[in-house]
Design an enzyme around this catalytic site. Structure first.
Site, PDB file in Angstrom:
ATOM      1  N   LYS A   1       9.855   3.159   6.748  1.00 39.94           N
ATOM      2  CA  LYS A   1       9.226   3.393   8.047  1.00 39.94           C
ATOM      3  C   LYS A   1       9.965   2.652   9.176  1.00 39.94           C
ATOM      4  CE  LYS A   1       4.551   3.734   9.973  1.00 39.94           C
ATOM      5  NZ  LYS A   1       3.117   3.507   9.690  1.00 39.94           N
TER       6      LYS A   1
ATOM      7  N   PHE B   1       0.843  -1.202   0.000  1.00 40.70           N
ATOM      8  CA  PHE B   1       0.000   0.000   0.000  1.00 40.70           C
ATOM      9  C   PHE B   1       0.882   1.258   0.000  1.00 40.70           C
ATOM     10  CE2 PHE B   1      -2.368   3.286   2.442  1.00 40.70           C
ATOM     11  CZ  PHE B   1      -3.331   3.544   1.477  1.00 40.70           C
ATOM     12  N   GLN B   2       0.597   2.153  -0.907  1.00 45.79           N
ATOM     13  CA  GLN B   2       1.334   3.422  -1.074  1.00 45.79           C
ATOM     14  C   GLN B   2       2.827   3.183  -1.298  1.00 45.79           C
ATOM     15  OE1 GLN B   2       0.087   6.128   2.127  1.00 45.79           O
ATOM     16  NE2 GLN B   2      -1.524   6.894   0.764  1.00 45.79           N
TER      17      GLN B   2
END
Lengths: 90, 552
Positions: free
Chosen positions: B163, B113-114
């Site tokens: 992240k 996702f993204q």
């Protein structure tokens, strides 16, 4: 006109993409390419043998390649090393 | 300390006080660290706005103690939205750091996702880019990025931070050893050759570009021109490096350059190219550009030598060091008389029939009303060229114009960034009705930050420059350039608590400009002009600069 270059680089995963992108964008067509990674004479980098063709002067390519942060040296075969932009236009 | 906190700490160590950005999933740890980390963050309403604001911040703050613009975005769409801003910085050599969040390393390459390959995407629009794969590398990567962005020919550097790296505890950081080469003195024999060419020239011309401002060499340039009395012209990005009172300064050259500049450059026997690059908008038909001139080329980036025009002498050192070495008196009185006569004969005229507002005259009037520390941030199109032609600037940091990339939508966020860099100076966004809508969401940023940015919106209900070309070169087939469905701009501004007014008669211009300049806060002055107005002169594509079209 055909030219052969030897390019040595730091050992960064993206450096091959950068070299090829600049080569294409500046108007040079790759005829052959041979790459070695972390070989004896270059334990922490890539050695790239590149043959290209173009109607444009080869300095248009070498001057851009030497600007890439991870490129350490660009040598035109049978000519002098063009390790710096200043040398590249000589 | 985790990686995100270390990013903030390292930004502070680099002297960063202000960043621009937009949060999202993969950059959340960094936004958590920014929450009370001591670096001010301005939320824009689109990542492109953040990038352009950071560019405006860097440009307006140049030579005033600030150096680098910083923007932040999340992975995927956040990063893709930054791309135009990165390209803007790349084409105009602006020192910019972009920090993007990336999905965690274990899912990179799984179409998470993204997830977008931001490093791959960045290659053609940055000076360099990094993806951090080990938190030990994080600090030194940021330090290295700042060095790359600011050294030599400046440019944008992107740092993509997964992240998991942002969340990882920092137990050690690898040391960074600065590698930027110090500024070098010019080569002695090249310098001697350049000085000989200058002393022999009968009709020399200095062709000055944006590199002068980027090298902080404005005062050295002015001293060189004052000492040598060599006539000069400027590129779009070089505007402001030379002031109007410099003798023999002929203004901008090129496609919409002055007639005096273009005719004189065509006749020069020695072109002294100072921080410029023979851009196609400058040269017109390259083979016929300054055909009899020898060339001395000064630039921080040696790859510009011979890229478009082979120099007779190339000086690839720091302009600050080179320009003082070129001083010398020139015996060129007949040439000076010629260019002066042209400057006089082809001076702009502001007489204009009828009641319609004549934008060149209005901008010239505005130029006389503002002080020399006012920043004007343009968008792109006809109004941009009129600003370049009819306003005067003292310092390139006061004229922010998207020169290389020509990015519509640049002006409003660039003005926002400039206002952050120069809170005590007046900042005016001069825009067109097409460009203004490109980043109009940033009116919210003006409201949120209570910025006193002035907006002068020149509205012809058209994409004016494209319409002009359709009129001249496409048989008047106005394909998709009629914007007669524009919103009510003043009403729209009022929705953001920004006051404004519309004028359409030239007798109202001075008082309206005064109201805009006198307003304490932001203000929108919406100016209706005739849709048929064109930018003159114009060098059509494929011809030499002395074959310019004039009002027709």
């Amino acid at each position: 006109m055909q030219h052969s270059l030897t390019i040595t680089t730091r050992s960064q995963a993206d450096v091959l993409e950068r070299v090829l992108r600049v080569t294409r964008h500046r108007g040079f067509l790759v005829q052959s390419m041979h790459i070695e990674h972390e070989v004896q004479h270059l334990p922490a980098g890539y050695a790239i043998e590149l043959t290209v063709t173009s109607e444009r002067p080869i300095a248009h390519l070498t001057n851009q390649l030497v600007k890439l942060f991870d490129v350490e040296q660009v040598t035109l075969k049978q000519l002098q090393a063009v390790a710096s932009p200043e040398a590249a236009i000589a | 300390m985790n990686g995100a906190q270390q990013i903030v700490a390292t930004l502070k160590q680099q002297g960063v006080e202000q960043v621009f950005g937009y949060p999202g999933g993969a950059i959340m740890p960094l936004y958590d660290a920014l929450y009370d980390g001591g670096v001010k963050h301005m939320l824009t309403r689109h990542e492109q706005g953040a990038a352009m604001a950071a560019v405006g911040y860097a440009r307006a703050g140049a030579n005033r103690g600030l150096k680098v613009g910083v923007c932040i975005a999340t992975s995927g769409p956040g990063a893709t939205n930054l791309v135009t801003g990165l390209a803007e910085a790349q084409l105009d050599s602006i020192p910019l750091i972009a920090i993007t969040g990336q999905v965690a390393q274990p899912v990179i390459g799984t179409d998470a996702f993204q997830e977008v390959d931001v490093l791959g995407m960045s290659l053609s629009v940055t000076k360099h880019s990094f993806m951090v794969t080990d938190v030990k590398e994080l600090k030194r990567t940021i330090e290295q990025a700042f060095e790359i962005a600011t050294s030599g020919r400046p440019g944008p550097v992107l740092i993509d931070v997964p992240k998991d790296i942002q969340l990882a505890e920092v137990e050690e950081s690898l040391a960074y050893v600065a590698s930027a080469k110090p500024a070098t003195a010019p080569n002695a024999s090249s310098l001697a050759q350049a000085k000989r060419l200058i002393s022999e020239a009968k009709q020399p011309m200095a062709y000055v570009g944006g590199g002068v401002g980027m090298a902080n060499a404005v005062s050295e340039l002015r001293a060189f021109l004052t000492d040598s009395q060599i006539p000069s012209v400027s590129t779009l990005k070089g505007i402001g490096a030379i002031t109007e009172d410099q003798p023999y300064y002929l203004g901008m050259l090129g496609m919409h350059g002055t007639k005096a500049a273009n005719l004189s450059v065509q006749e020069t026997d020695l072109l002294i190219v100072i921080g410029a690059r023979f851009d196609d908008r400058v040269t017109g038909k390259l083979d016929e550009f300054a055909p009899d001139a020898k060339v001395i080329h000064l630039d921080a980036d040696a790859s510009e030598f011979g890229k478009r025009r082979e120099p007779d002498v190339a000086l690839d050192s720091d302009l600050k060091l080179t320009l003082p070495e070129l001083h010398g008196k020139c015996d060129i009185a007949p040439w000076q008389a010629t260019v002066n006569q042209r400057k006089h004969d082809f001076a702009w005229r502001y007489d204009h029939p009828g009641a319609h507002i004549f934008a060149p005259a209005m901008l010239n009037e505005l130029s006389k009303m503002i002080n020399k520390d006012t920043v004007v941030a343009c968008d792109v199109g006809q109004h941009q060229m009129w600003v370049a032609q009819h306003m005067q600037f003292d310092g390139p940091e006061n004229h922010l114009s998207s020169a290389g990339l020509g990015t519509m939508g640049f002006g409003l966020p660039a003005a926002i960034g400039a206002q952050f860099a120069r809170p005590n100076d007046t900042v005016i966004n001069v825009s067109g009705d097409g460009s203004f809508m490109m980043n109009v969401q940033e009116l919210t940023t003006i409201k949120r930050a209570k910025l006193p940015v002035k907006m002068l919106l020149i509205d012809n209900n058209r994409l004016g420059m494209v319409r002009q070309w359709q009129d001249l070169f496409f048989n008047g087939r106005f394909s998709e350039t009629i914007l007669d469905d524009n919103p009510d701009f003043v009403k729209m501004a009022s929705a953001f608590d920004i006051p404004g007014e519309t004028i359409s008669n030239k007798i109202d211009v001075h008082a309206a400009l005064q109201r805009m300049l006198n307003s304490d806060g932001p203000y929108l002055l919406h100016v209706l002009i005739d849709a048929e107005e064109n930018v003159w002169p114009l060098v059509p594509p494929g011809v030499a600069n002395d074959k310019m079209m004039e009002d027709c």
